[in-house]
Structure formats: C-alpha cells, structure tokens
Motif scaffolding. Sequence first.
Motif, PDB file in Angstrom:
ATOM      1  N   GLY A  18      49.934  23.656  24.311  1.00  0.00           N
ATOM      2  CA  GLY A  18      49.483  22.995  23.083  1.00  0.00           C
ATOM      3  C   GLY A  18      50.069  21.600  23.012  1.00  0.00           C
ATOM      4  N   HIS A  26      52.377  23.588  14.973  1.00  0.00           N
ATOM      5  CA  HIS A  26      51.020  23.846  15.440  1.00  0.00           C
ATOM      6  C   HIS A  26      50.043  24.187  14.314  1.00  0.00           C
ATOM      7  CE1 HIS A  26      51.590  24.590  20.049  1.00  0.00           C
ATOM      8  NE2 HIS A  26      51.633  23.324  19.705  1.00  0.00           N
ATOM      9  N   SER A  30      46.702  21.985  13.568  1.00  0.00           N
ATOM     10  CA  SER A  30      45.368  22.594  13.698  1.00  0.00           C
ATOM     11  C   SER A  30      44.409  22.133  12.603  1.00  0.00           C
ATOM     12  CB  SER A  30      45.482  24.119  13.661  1.00  0.00           C
ATOM     13  OG  SER A  30      45.812  24.586  12.349  1.00  0.00           O
ATOM     14  N   PHE A  33      42.207  19.291  13.645  1.00  0.00           N
ATOM     15  CA  PHE A  33      41.351  19.797  14.724  1.00  0.00           C
ATOM     16  C   PHE A  33      40.155  20.553  14.148  1.00  0.00           C
ATOM     17  CE2 PHE A  33      44.687  18.612  17.526  1.00  0.00           C
ATOM     18  CZ  PHE A  33      44.232  18.707  18.820  1.00  0.00           C
ATOM     19  N   ALA A  83      42.071  24.916  21.808  1.00  0.00           N
ATOM     20  CA  ALA A  83      43.248  24.374  21.122  1.00  0.00           C
ATOM     21  C   ALA A  83      43.599  25.205  19.889  1.00  0.00           C
ATOM     22  CB  ALA A  83      42.990  22.916  20.725  1.00  0.00           C
ATOM     23  N   ASN A 178      49.732  20.814  27.587  1.00  0.00           N
ATOM     24  CA  ASN A 178      48.592  20.164  26.953  1.00  0.00           C
ATOM     25  C   ASN A 178      47.793  21.205  26.169  1.00  0.00           C
ATOM     26  OD1 ASN A 178      46.392  18.265  26.428  1.00  0.00           O
ATOM     27  ND2 ASN A 178      47.164  17.128  28.192  1.00  0.00           N
ATOM     28  N   THR A 179      46.787  20.728  25.447  1.00  0.00           N
ATOM     29  CA  THR A 179      45.913  21.635  24.694  1.00  0.00           C
ATOM     30  C   THR A 179      44.711  22.068  25.514  1.00  0.00           C
ATOM     31  OG1 THR A 179      44.775  19.710  23.767  1.00  0.00           O
ATOM     32  CG2 THR A 179      46.548  20.667  22.451  1.00  0.00           C
ATOM     33  N   ALA A 180      44.478  21.404  26.648  1.00  0.00           N
ATOM     34  CA  ALA A 180      43.336  21.712  27.497  1.00  0.00           C
ATOM     35  C   ALA A 180      43.672  21.374  28.939  1.00  0.00           C
ATOM     36  CB  ALA A 180      42.096  20.935  27.041  1.00  0.00           C
ATOM     37  N   ASN A 280      43.950  13.734  22.758  1.00  0.00           N
ATOM     38  CA  ASN A 280      43.006  14.506  21.950  1.00  0.00           C
ATOM     39  C   ASN A 280      42.205  13.632  20.996  1.00  0.00           C
ATOM     40  OD1 ASN A 280      43.186  17.614  22.284  1.00  0.00           O
ATOM     41  ND2 ASN A 280      45.305  16.930  22.422  1.00  0.00           N
TER      42      ASN A 280
END
Length: 314
Positions: A18, A26, A30, A33, A83, A178-180, A280
């Motif tokens: 993440g 987190h 979010s 996001f 994510a 990372n988130t991806a 991001n």
Amino acid sequence: MTTLNHTGVSHTVFRLLGVPGLEDQHMWISIPFILSYIIALLGNSLLIFIILTKRSLHEPMYLFLCMLSGADIVLSTSIVPQALAIFWFDAGEISLDCCITQVFFITSTFIFESGILLAMAFDRYIAICYPLRYTSLLTYSLIGKIGVSIILRSNGTIFPIIFLLKRLTFCRNNILPNTACKHIILARISCNDIRVNVWYGFFVLMSTLVLDVVIIFVSYVLILRAIFHMPSQDARHKALNTCGSHVCVIILFYGPGIFSALTQRFGRHISPHIHVLLANVYILVPPMLNPIIYGIKTKQIRDQVVHVLFTKHT
C-alpha cells in the motif's frame, strides 16, 4: 557466484504494502481513492452514454472523448479496487500472473490515453487550420482506423514487457512497496540483470509518451499561429475556447506524471510514501476531472448533461 546459486526459490506470490510508512493511515487514505473512483465511474459513464445516444455529438472530437472516457474507466479500475482491498482488508497478496496483468493494463491504458490526446490535438489542428475540409478529412472510417492504430500501438509496445518480466527469477524478496504492480518496481526485486527491462522501458517512454508530447506541442504551435492570423476577434476567441478543454486535460494528464517521474529520478531524499502517493495522483486525478472539465467547458455536452439529469420525462 550469482544470487541464483544461493537459492532455488522464485516467488510466485507477492505482497503489496500500500503506502509504506503510512499503514496506520490506510483507512483515511482510502477516502480520496474511493471518492475519485466513484466520480470517475459516474462521470465517464455519463459522458459515454450522452455521446453515444445523441446523434448531434457524433463528431470526431466527441468520439475521441468517448474513447478517452472508456480508457479512464479502465485505468481507474486497474488500480483502485486493488488499492482499496489493501487499505480496508490488508489484502495485499497478488500472484505473479495477476501482477504482470495489472502492469500490462495500467501501462497500455496510459499509453492509449496519450494516443487519444494526440488524436484530439490532430482533430483541433484540422478544425482550426483547415475548417472547410474538416468533415471530408476526418471521416468515421478514419476515426475508426485511428482508434485501432492507437490500440495496436499501446498493446504492441507493452506486450514484450510480459515476457521480460516472466523471464525473471524473484529470489530476493516478494515485497512490493506500492499500491499496484509496476514494471520496474517488480523487476527491481528480481535476482537477474534487468538492464533489458530498464532500456526497453525507456524505449517505450520515448517512443510513445515523449513523442506524443512533442507532436502535440508542435500541433498547438501551428494552431496558435493560425488562430492569431484570424481577422476577427470573435473568431479567435471561439477558436481558443474550443481548444481550452483539451489543453486543460493535456496538462492534467502529463503534468502529474512528469512531476512524479522527476521526483523518482532526482528526489532520493523524499520519503517512499510521497513517491507512492504522487504515482497514484496521475492515475486517479485525470479520470476523475476529465469529464468535469469537458462538462463545464463544452456547451454541447453541458446542455446534454443538464437535459439528461434535470429534465423531467413524461
């Protein structure tokens, strides 16, 4: 002796962290996001619906915008659900095949969007520099060919990355901060020489995004020269107004990406979580704001949105 001689293990499952260093935040992270994702889905879906159902909007500029909105939905969906799973459920595990698939969709969609922005610049160039030949030059057939060419370019340039990643042995660790999944981030945790990955990534960047930016810049130099040679002030104002939305979207698309790339290259002292958050931004913000920009600045779309949302149907 190489690292491969120390272990025969090659990880096939990885863990996305993440936003490293901000794991306790987190849940708060979010919120933007999920909000950006909802706005991107609703805004772009509405834009696609309006353009496809209103024959008055079946013009090259709006058809390219429809393609851009579709790409925005794919780009957002390629990263945000993953994510959110990390932020809400600590579900950061991802297989190698899923990770490579995510790399492919994120990167190819980003290049596809760049190609659409280039096509939209070409559309504005024809509309302003050759207005009398606009409809005869930009036919539905040509628009379709441009769309297929952009798809082939985006998928064709990224397809080799699948094999460049599949050849690697991941014996070092399986942690991705990372988130991806990203191409170079994944390659860096391998035990192999990744110079081919680095140089191919550089080739893709130069032959797609950088080339697109240069051509878009040149096209707008020619557009501005044509505009300022117009005899009527009203004509100049109208021409500049038609380019306004596209210029805003171009800045929004390339600006954060360039800034993020510069910080990763030269900002070694910057905290890792800043790098992740900046990376991001250029994936989350454009899909959210693109339909808003076109909805506000383009009268034809604005009128249709008002008609669809606020007109009572009997």
